[in-house]
Motif scaffolding. Structure first.
Motif, short mmCIF file in Angstrom:
data_model
loop_
_atom_site.label_atom_id
_atom_site.label_comp_id
_atom_site.label_asym_id
_atom_site.label_seq_id
_atom_site.Cartn_x
_atom_site.Cartn_y
_atom_site.Cartn_z
N SER A 47 0.83 -1.20 0.00
CA SER A 47 0.00 0.00 0.00
C SER A 47 0.86 1.25 0.00
O SER A 47 2.03 1.23 0.40
CB SER A 47 -0.91 0.02 1.23
N ALA A 48 0.25 2.34 -0.44
CA ALA A 48 0.94 3.63 -0.43
C ALA A 48 1.28 4.03 1.00
O ALA A 48 2.32 4.64 1.26
CB ALA A 48 0.09 4.70 -1.10
N LYS A 49 0.43 3.66 1.96
CA LYS A 49 0.68 4.01 3.37
C LYS A 49 1.97 3.35 3.85
O LYS A 49 2.78 3.98 4.53
CB LYS A 49 -0.51 3.57 4.23
N GLU A 50 2.18 2.08 3.50
CA GLU A 50 3.41 1.41 3.90
C GLU A 50 4.63 2.03 3.23
O GLU A 50 5.69 2.12 3.81
CB GLU A 50 3.32 -0.09 3.62
N PHE A 51 4.45 2.48 1.99
CA PHE A 51 5.55 3.18 1.30
C PHE A 51 5.86 4.48 2.05
O PHE A 51 7.02 4.82 2.26
CB PHE A 51 5.15 3.47 -0.14
N GLU A 52 4.82 5.20 2.47
CA GLU A 52 5.02 6.44 3.23
C GLU A 52 5.81 6.17 4.51
O GLU A 52 6.70 6.95 4.87
CB GLU A 52 3.68 7.08 3.58
N LEU A 53 5.48 5.09 5.22
CA LEU A 53 6.20 4.75 6.45
C LEU A 53 7.66 4.43 6.17
O LEU A 53 8.55 4.80 6.93
CB LEU A 53 5.52 3.58 7.16
N THR A 54 7.92 3.77 5.05
CA THR A 54 9.29 3.46 4.66
C THR A 54 10.05 4.74 4.34
O THR A 54 11.20 4.92 4.75
CB THR A 54 9.30 2.49 3.46
N ILE A 55 9.41 5.65 3.62
CA ILE A 55 10.02 6.94 3.31
C ILE A 55 10.36 7.70 4.59
O ILE A 55 11.44 8.27 4.73
CB ILE A 55 9.11 7.77 2.39
N GLU A 56 9.44 7.68 5.55
CA GLU A 56 9.69 8.35 6.83
C GLU A 56 10.94 7.80 7.50
O GLU A 56 11.72 8.55 8.10
CB GLU A 56 8.48 8.20 7.76
N LEU A 61 17.13 9.52 8.66
CA LEU A 61 18.55 9.19 8.60
C LEU A 61 19.45 10.43 8.65
O LEU A 61 20.66 10.30 8.77
CB LEU A 61 18.86 8.39 7.33
N HIS A 62 18.88 11.60 8.53
CA HIS A 62 19.66 12.85 8.56
C HIS A 62 20.78 12.83 7.53
O HIS A 62 21.95 13.02 7.84
CB HIS A 62 20.21 13.11 9.96
N ILE A 63 20.39 12.60 6.27
CA ILE A 63 21.39 12.46 5.21
C ILE A 63 21.88 13.80 4.67
O ILE A 63 22.76 13.83 3.82
CB ILE A 63 20.84 11.60 4.06
N ASN A 64 21.33 14.88 5.15
CA ASN A 64 21.68 16.20 4.60
C ASN A 64 23.16 16.51 4.68
O ASN A 64 23.68 17.25 3.87
CB ASN A 64 20.88 17.30 5.29
N ARG A 65 23.86 15.94 5.62
CA ARG A 65 25.28 16.27 5.77
C ARG A 65 26.19 15.38 4.93
O ARG A 65 27.41 15.50 4.98
CB ARG A 65 25.68 16.23 7.24
N PHE A 66 25.61 14.45 4.15
CA PHE A 66 26.39 13.53 3.35
C PHE A 66 26.09 13.72 1.86
O PHE A 66 24.97 14.05 1.49
CB PHE A 66 26.09 12.08 3.74
N ILE A 80 1.32 7.61 -8.67
CA ILE A 80 1.30 7.34 -7.22
C ILE A 80 2.68 7.56 -6.63
O ILE A 80 2.84 8.20 -5.59
CB ILE A 80 0.79 5.91 -6.95
N LEU A 81 3.71 7.05 -7.31
CA LEU A 81 5.08 7.22 -6.83
C LEU A 81 5.43 8.71 -6.74
O LEU A 81 5.97 9.16 -5.73
CB LEU A 81 6.06 6.49 -7.76
N PHE A 82 5.09 9.47 -7.77
CA PHE A 82 5.39 10.90 -7.73
C PHE A 82 4.67 11.58 -6.57
O PHE A 82 5.25 12.40 -5.86
CB PHE A 82 5.00 11.57 -9.05
N GLY A 83 3.42 11.20 -6.35
CA GLY A 83 2.67 11.77 -5.24
C GLY A 83 3.32 11.50 -3.89
O GLY A 83 3.27 12.34 -2.99
N LEU A 84 3.96 10.34 -3.76
CA LEU A 84 4.59 9.98 -2.50
C LEU A 84 5.93 10.69 -2.28
O LEU A 84 6.30 10.95 -1.14
CB LEU A 84 4.81 8.46 -2.44
N ILE A 85 6.64 11.00 -3.35
CA ILE A 85 7.97 11.59 -3.17
C ILE A 85 8.02 13.09 -3.43
O ILE A 85 9.02 13.73 -3.13
CB ILE A 85 9.03 10.88 -4.05
N LYS A 86 6.95 13.67 -3.97
CA LYS A 86 7.03 15.07 -4.40
C LYS A 86 7.34 16.04 -3.26
O LYS A 86 7.95 17.06 -3.49
CB LYS A 86 5.75 15.49 -5.13
N GLY A 87 6.99 15.69 -2.04
CA GLY A 87 7.27 16.57 -0.92
C GLY A 87 8.64 16.38 -0.30
O GLY A 87 9.03 17.13 0.58
N LEU A 88 9.38 15.39 -0.78
CA LEU A 88 10.72 15.14 -0.24
C LEU A 88 11.74 16.08 -0.86
O LEU A 88 11.56 16.56 -1.97
CB LEU A 88 11.13 13.69 -0.52
#
Length: 130
Positions: A47-56, A61-66, A80-88
């Motif tokens: 489900s998209a909800k489980e994908f959202e939890l994985t993205i969270e 991971l605080h990857i901004n410094r790498f 659907i994929l674009f909708g899930l990642i567009k805010g990242l």
């Protein structure tokens, strides 16, 4: 991909975060890194909800410094994929487009490119049965 941490007998989130954190810190010494995370076939999320939890989990991971980008490779329809990642953060998260998978799933690769556009950070070219 064969035994993803979010499927059968999942590892605790803390263990998964530590594994990916260790991989990401390697980018600090080896230069820019694209970490492709396959979320398809055996590692598909139902489900998209489980994908959202994985993205969270990845956002924590605080990857901004790498010098690393996380590229999700997914069997979700491109809209659907674009909708899930567009805010990242587009500097840190994107999509791995696998054209063999696109063909196998019946997606239109031109349409995928139009929808996912600049979020595509890596492309795999391979054959796969239709």
């Amino acid at each position: 991909m064969e035994n993803p941490p979010w499927k059968k007998n999942p590892l605790p989130n803390e263990v998964v975060r530590n594994i990916f954190s260790n991989l990401i810190t390697l980018s600090d010494t080896s230069g820019p890194l694209i970490l492709v995370v396959p979320i398809l076939d055996n590692s598909s999320l139902p489900s998209a909800k489980e994908f959202e939890l994985t993205i969270e989990m990845f956002e924590k991971l605080h990857i901004n410094r790498f010098p690393v980008k996380i590229a999700f490779e997914s069997d979700l329809e491109p809209e659907i994929l674009f909708g899930l990642i567009k805010g990242l953060d587009h500097e840190k998260f994107g999509v791995n487009l696998d054209l063999g998978n696109s063909a196998a799933y019946g997606f239109n690769p031109v349409g995928e490119i139009e929808i996912l556009g600049k979020r595509i950070v890596n492309i795999h070219l391979k054959d796969r049965p239709l």
